[in-house]
Write an enzyme that holds these catalytic residues in place. Structure first.
Site, short mmCIF file in Angstrom:
data_model
loop_
_atom_site.label_atom_id
_atom_site.label_comp_id
_atom_site.label_asym_id
_atom_site.label_seq_id
_atom_site.Cartn_x
_atom_site.Cartn_y
_atom_site.Cartn_z
N ASN A 60 0.84 -1.20 0.00
CA ASN A 60 0.00 0.00 0.00
C ASN A 60 0.88 1.25 0.00
O ASN A 60 2.10 1.16 -0.01
CB ASN A 60 -0.96 -0.02 1.20
CG ASN A 60 -0.20 -0.08 2.52
OD1 ASN A 60 0.56 0.82 2.85
ND2 ASN A 60 -0.37 -1.18 3.25
N ASP A 115 -4.06 -6.39 5.48
CA ASP A 115 -5.00 -7.25 6.20
C ASP A 115 -4.95 -8.69 5.69
O ASP A 115 -5.21 -9.61 6.43
CB ASP A 115 -6.42 -6.69 6.05
CG ASP A 115 -6.60 -5.41 6.84
OD1 ASP A 115 -6.03 -5.34 7.96
OD2 ASP A 115 -7.26 -4.47 6.35
N PRO A 163 -2.24 -11.94 10.82
CA PRO A 163 -2.50 -11.73 12.25
C PRO A 163 -2.62 -10.24 12.54
O PRO A 163 -1.97 -9.42 11.89
CB PRO A 163 -1.25 -12.32 12.92
CG PRO A 163 -0.20 -12.36 11.87
CD PRO A 163 -0.90 -12.48 10.54
N ASP A 164 -3.46 -9.89 13.50
CA ASP A 164 -3.59 -8.48 13.91
C ASP A 164 -2.55 -8.22 15.00
O ASP A 164 -2.70 -8.68 16.15
CB ASP A 164 -5.01 -8.21 14.42
CG ASP A 164 -5.23 -6.72 14.65
OD1 ASP A 164 -4.31 -6.06 15.19
OD2 ASP A 164 -6.30 -6.22 14.29
N ILE A 165 -1.50 -7.52 14.64
CA ILE A 165 -0.36 -7.34 15.55
C ILE A 165 -0.77 -6.53 16.77
O ILE A 165 -0.50 -6.90 17.91
CB ILE A 165 0.81 -6.64 14.79
CG1 ILE A 165 1.20 -7.49 13.57
CG2 ILE A 165 2.00 -6.44 15.72
CD1 ILE A 165 2.10 -6.76 12.58
N PHE A 210 -3.26 3.22 15.28
CA PHE A 210 -3.54 4.26 14.29
C PHE A 210 -4.70 3.80 13.43
O PHE A 210 -4.85 2.62 13.15
CB PHE A 210 -2.31 4.53 13.41
CG PHE A 210 -1.47 5.67 13.93
CD1 PHE A 210 -0.81 5.56 15.14
CD2 PHE A 210 -1.39 6.87 13.22
CE1 PHE A 210 -0.06 6.62 15.64
CE2 PHE A 210 -0.64 7.93 13.72
CZ PHE A 210 0.03 7.80 14.92
N LYS A 240 -10.02 -3.44 19.30
CA LYS A 240 -8.63 -3.86 19.55
C LYS A 240 -8.25 -3.75 21.04
O LYS A 240 -7.14 -4.09 21.42
CB LYS A 240 -7.67 -3.03 18.70
CG LYS A 240 -8.04 -3.07 17.20
CD LYS A 240 -6.85 -3.01 16.29
CE LYS A 240 -7.32 -3.06 14.84
NZ LYS A 240 -6.26 -3.39 13.90
N1 CTP Z 1 -2.84 -3.33 12.71
C1 CTP Z 1 -1.97 -4.34 13.10
N2 CTP Z 1 -2.01 -5.55 12.47
C2 CTP Z 1 -2.87 -5.77 11.47
C3 CTP Z 1 -3.76 -4.74 11.05
C4 CTP Z 1 -3.70 -3.54 11.70
O1 CTP Z 1 -1.17 -4.13 14.01
N3 CTP Z 1 -2.88 -6.94 10.87
C5 CTP Z 1 -2.80 -2.05 13.43
C6 CTP Z 1 -2.33 -0.88 12.60
O2 CTP Z 1 -0.93 -0.70 12.72
C7 CTP Z 1 -3.11 0.27 13.21
C8 CTP Z 1 -4.41 -0.35 13.66
O3 CTP Z 1 -4.12 -1.74 13.78
O4 CTP Z 1 -2.49 0.76 14.38
C9 CTP Z 1 -5.56 -0.12 12.73
O5 CTP Z 1 -5.34 -0.70 11.52
P1 CTP Z 1 -6.42 -0.73 10.33
O6 CTP Z 1 -5.91 -1.59 9.27
O7 CTP Z 1 -6.77 0.66 9.99
O8 CTP Z 1 -7.65 -1.38 11.05
P2 CTP Z 1 -8.30 -2.75 10.78
O9 CTP Z 1 -8.42 -3.43 12.08
O10 CTP Z 1 -7.57 -3.50 9.74
O11 CTP Z 1 -9.74 -2.33 10.27
P3 CTP Z 1 -10.26 -1.94 8.78
O12 CTP Z 1 -9.26 -2.55 7.81
O13 CTP Z 1 -11.59 -2.51 8.74
O14 CTP Z 1 -10.23 -0.45 8.73
#
Ligand code: CTP
Length: 405
Positions: free
Chosen positions: A216, A285, A313-315, A331, A349
């Site tokens: 991105n 994502d 994974p959502d870090i 963020f 989160k």
């Molecule tokens: N983030 C993360 N790991 C991921 C996705 C997101 O750590 N796999 C963290 C980003 O660094 C940011 C926050 O989560 O601090 C929000 O990320 P964002 O992608 O905007 O939110 P999502 O949970 O992915 O929601 P959406 O895509 O529906 O906006």
């Protein structure tokens, strides 16, 4: 965009002692004045062998002082007047001999005299050594430098690299822009002194095959600015960066990764050792469920390949779910309904703070507007360059850490 002037209102006495690195002092003077400082140059006799007071006067816009017998000050005491006016004295270059003189408290020429005469509690002394690597490594110099620090001076550098004598090693003076940034950092309030911060920044790159991938437009600038601002505020900073083309902020430990999984693998074990986690990375994502070992070729039948995606994974959520999580800041880059989405993310989160910004308006740009969203409400940080915003965020964070302790 207007350039930031981080040294506005600061009066710097720039002292030059004898060494080839005097050539860098000209550029340093320009960097300091461009950053808003006023610069009063003082030169030793040795420095005059390498660069002329004419050059230094032209660049600083002020007459240069070279002698303790200079009769221009009304009281005829240049060492008193110059040291009382200064917000800091920066010796660049500081030769091995000059450092030895400082350690001994010598006072037989103007520059060492004014360093000795400075009000030690109020006027900091910063020293940028420049010398041959053998001179730097010599036990006498190392002893002197240790004593200088024990006496309260701040030593900047030196760096390693090519030397004027043709040798390679430690002893090069820092570059003018590095010295300027060191000085800027020196003056920042140490609101995060001793705190350990972990920051993610930039995009991730999810490989499809050896030459293609999903990524991105995140430039990493906001995360790098926060890393710099936190370091300036006294924090120990680890920055986990996706693929970006940005220089590492000074004194920040940087770990480069490509994919979300790699970022996760670095961040999760490190998180427990940090007091704050700031997730600025635009983590992809999804990633291709399988990476092709070889480049995918056209099949000649105009059939586009179909990719199956799997979720990364959502870090941030994983760090926030640790038994004793660091203070987590997320963020949210949104294209609409910023506040609403930021608030949803706060709850989903389970983090105490989300920093919202409008993605398309910030990616790759130098300025930004942020909105800080917590359970109690929101607060806007008005449009500014990313380092100014990062410093405002650091200030806010320092207050939150005080109350969350
Ligand atoms: N983030 C993360 N790991 C991921 C996705 C997101 O750590 N796999 C963290 C980003 O660094 C940011 C926050 O989560 O601090 C929000 O990320 P964002 O992608 O905007 O939110 P999502 O949970 O992915 O929601 P959406 O895509 O529906 O906006």
């Amino acid at each position: 965009m207007k350039e930031r002037q981080d040294l506005t209102g600061k009066h710097i006495v720039l002292g030059l002692s004898g060494g080839v690195a005097c050539y860098k002092a000209a550029e340093l003077t320009r960097e300091l004045t461009k950053a808003g400082a006023t610069v009063q140059v003082v030169m030793t006799e040795g420095a005059e062998a390498f660069i002329t007071p004419v050059t230094m006067q032209a660049l600083s816009g002020r007459p240069v002082y070279t002698s303790q017998w200079d009769a221009r000050p009304d009281n005829n005491m240049a060492h008193i007047q110059l040291s009382r006016e200064a917000d800091a004295i920066l010796i660049a270059p500081a030769s091995a001999d000059f450092i030895a003189r400082l350690v001994q408290g010598r006072a037989d020429e103007l520059l060492s005299l004014l360093c000795l005469a400075r009000p030690i509690e109020r006027v900091p002394l910063l020293v940028a050594p420049a010398m041959n690597r053998e001179m730097w490594a010599h036990p006498a110099t190392q002893r002197n430098v240790a004593q200088l620090q024990a006496d309260g001076a701040t030593v900047l550098g030196p760096a390693a690299g090519d030397q004027a004598c043709g040798e390679v090693g430690d002893g090069r003076m820092l570059e003018p822009a590095e010295l300027r940034d060191e000085l800027i950092a020196f003056f920042q309030p140490k609101r995060l002194a001793g705190r350990r911060l972990l920051i993610t920044a930039g995009p991730t790159f999810e490989a499809i095959d050896p030459v293609r991938g999903i990524t991105n437009h995140s430039s990493g600038k906001m995360g790098f600015a926060i890393a710099r601002a936190a370091q300036e505020a006294g924090a120990e900073v680890t920055l986990v960066a996706g693929p970006v083309h940005l220089p590492t902020p000074r004194h920040v430990r940087r770990i480069d990764v490509q994919s979300a999984q790699q970022m996760y693998d670095v961040v999760l074990p490190a998180a427990a050792r940090h007091e704050v986690f700031i997730a600025t990375a635009a983590v992809a994502d999804w990633r291709p469920a399988q990476m092709n070992a070889q480049k995918i070729k056209k099949d000649g039948k105009k059939q586009a390949p179909v990719f199956e995606l799997t979720e990364n994974p959502d870090i941030l959520a994983a760090v926030a779910a640790l038994p004793q999580p660091p203070y987590c800041v997320g963020f949210a880059a949104e294209s609409e309904h910023l506040l609403q989405h930021a608030r949803e993310k706060l709850l989903r989160k389970k983090v105490p703070l989300i920093v919202g910004n409008l993605g398309p308006a910030t990616f790759g740009r130098d300025d930004n507007t942020l909105v800080l969203v917590d359970v109690d409400g929101h607060r806007e940080l008005p449009t500014a360059d990313k380092l100014t915003l990062a410093r405002a965020l650091v200030r806010d964070l320092a207050e939150r850490l005080k109350t969350s302790a």
